[in-house]
Design an enzyme around this catalytic site. Structure first.
Site, PDB file in Angstrom:
ATOM      1  N   GLY A  13      -6.313   0.611   8.293  1.00  0.00           N
ATOM      2  CA  GLY A  13      -7.471   0.045   8.976  1.00  0.00           C
ATOM      3  C   GLY A  13      -7.398  -1.464   9.117  1.00  0.00           C
ATOM      4  N   HIS A  63       0.070   6.947   5.166  1.00  0.00           N
ATOM      5  CA  HIS A  63       0.649   6.053   6.164  1.00  0.00           C
ATOM      6  C   HIS A  63       2.152   6.236   6.340  1.00  0.00           C
ATOM      7  CE1 HIS A  63      -3.221   4.171   6.125  1.00  0.00           C
ATOM      8  NE2 HIS A  63      -3.118   3.880   4.852  1.00  0.00           N
ATOM      9  N   ASP A  88       0.864  -1.184   0.000  1.00  0.00           N
ATOM     10  CA  ASP A  88       0.000   0.000   0.000  1.00  0.00           C
ATOM     11  C   ASP A  88       0.901   1.234   0.000  1.00  0.00           C
ATOM     12  OD1 ASP A  88      -1.568   2.188   0.666  1.00  0.00           O
ATOM     13  OD2 ASP A  88      -2.885   1.048   1.969  1.00  0.00           O
ATOM     14  N   ILE A  95      -1.082   7.720   9.855  1.00  0.00           N
ATOM     15  CA  ILE A  95      -1.933   6.822  10.641  1.00  0.00           C
ATOM     16  C   ILE A  95      -1.739   5.380  10.177  1.00  0.00           C
ATOM     17  CG2 ILE A  95      -3.628   8.651  11.004  1.00  0.00           C
ATOM     18  CD1 ILE A  95      -5.418   7.273   8.925  1.00  0.00           C
TER      19      ILE A  95
END
Length: 219
Positions: free
Chosen positions: A146, A128, A123, A143
């Protein structure tokens, strides 16, 4: 699906993960090869000036084409409503019992967890990894993904309630209510409910609810 493709008409910076659900169809082998295929399967229109909800499904198959697992991700796309789609739909809400939790598990996260998970997942969303980009899209700092947050809650349930018997895991889901910051200590409160574990997760240091309405189905 690669939502960065302009043909979708979606700004990836306006997307946040709202809910994730994973289902194990067969036990995952410890070695082997396979393919993950993704597609959009549902879109909900919340109206002009409001959000659109998109559900993407990823199917993981082995080298023979046998289905191993599915992963459904609900994304909220800010300001993308009004495209003429159905107004009803979305993930089903899971209600938690109104009593003290049957079990609680605290698990720390490392400050570099999002960077490591980013490499493992493939990703490349800068949210991130890049502090400047995170601030531009409304977060104080990068962050955690999820799906990584959900994995930590599943880990808490496996550790605390089923003694790390991974064969008991059939499915898991949770609603993302706030970002997890790498370095947070995550407290998962759990309730037994027949053949399921219901849960919610809080980032202890910030007293922030980060996952709610969670459910793990046991085989």
């Amino acid at each position: 699906p690669r939502v960065v493709d302009p043909l979708w008409g979606i700004d990836a910076n306006d997307m946040v993960v709202g809910e994730i659900a994973i289902r194990a169809v067969r036990p995952l082998p410890t070695a082997g090869s396979g393919v993950a295929r993704s597609r959009f399967v549902e879109a909900v229109d919340k109206g002009p000036g409001r959000a659109a909800l998109l559900r993407a499904r990823k199917e993981v198959v082995d080298a023979t084409g046998e289905l191993l697992a599915t992963l459904d991700t609900w994304a909220f796309v800010r300001g993308a409503g009004g495209f003429g789609g159905p107004a009803k739909g979305g993930p089903e809400k899971v209600s938690l019992p109104d009593r003290a939790a049957d079990a609680v598990c605290d698990l720390p996260t490392s400050a570099n967890l999002a960077l490591l998970y980013r490499l493992a997942l493939g990703d490349h969303n800068a949210l991130h990894a890049d502090p400047d980009h995170a601030r531009r899209v409304g977060f104080d700092r990068p962050i955690l993904h999820g799906i990584a947050s959900l994995g930590i809650a599943v880990h808490a349930a496996m550790r605390t309630i089923v003694g790390y018997d991974a064969s008991r895991f059939a499915a898991g889901r949770a609603r993302m209510t706030g970002p997890v910051i790498p370095g947070d200590t995550l407290r998962t409160e759990m309730w037994r409910d027949e053949a399921a574990i219901l849960f919610r997760t809080t980032a202890i240091e910030r007293a922030a609810l980060v996952m709610d309405g969670g459910r793990i189905d046991l085989s």
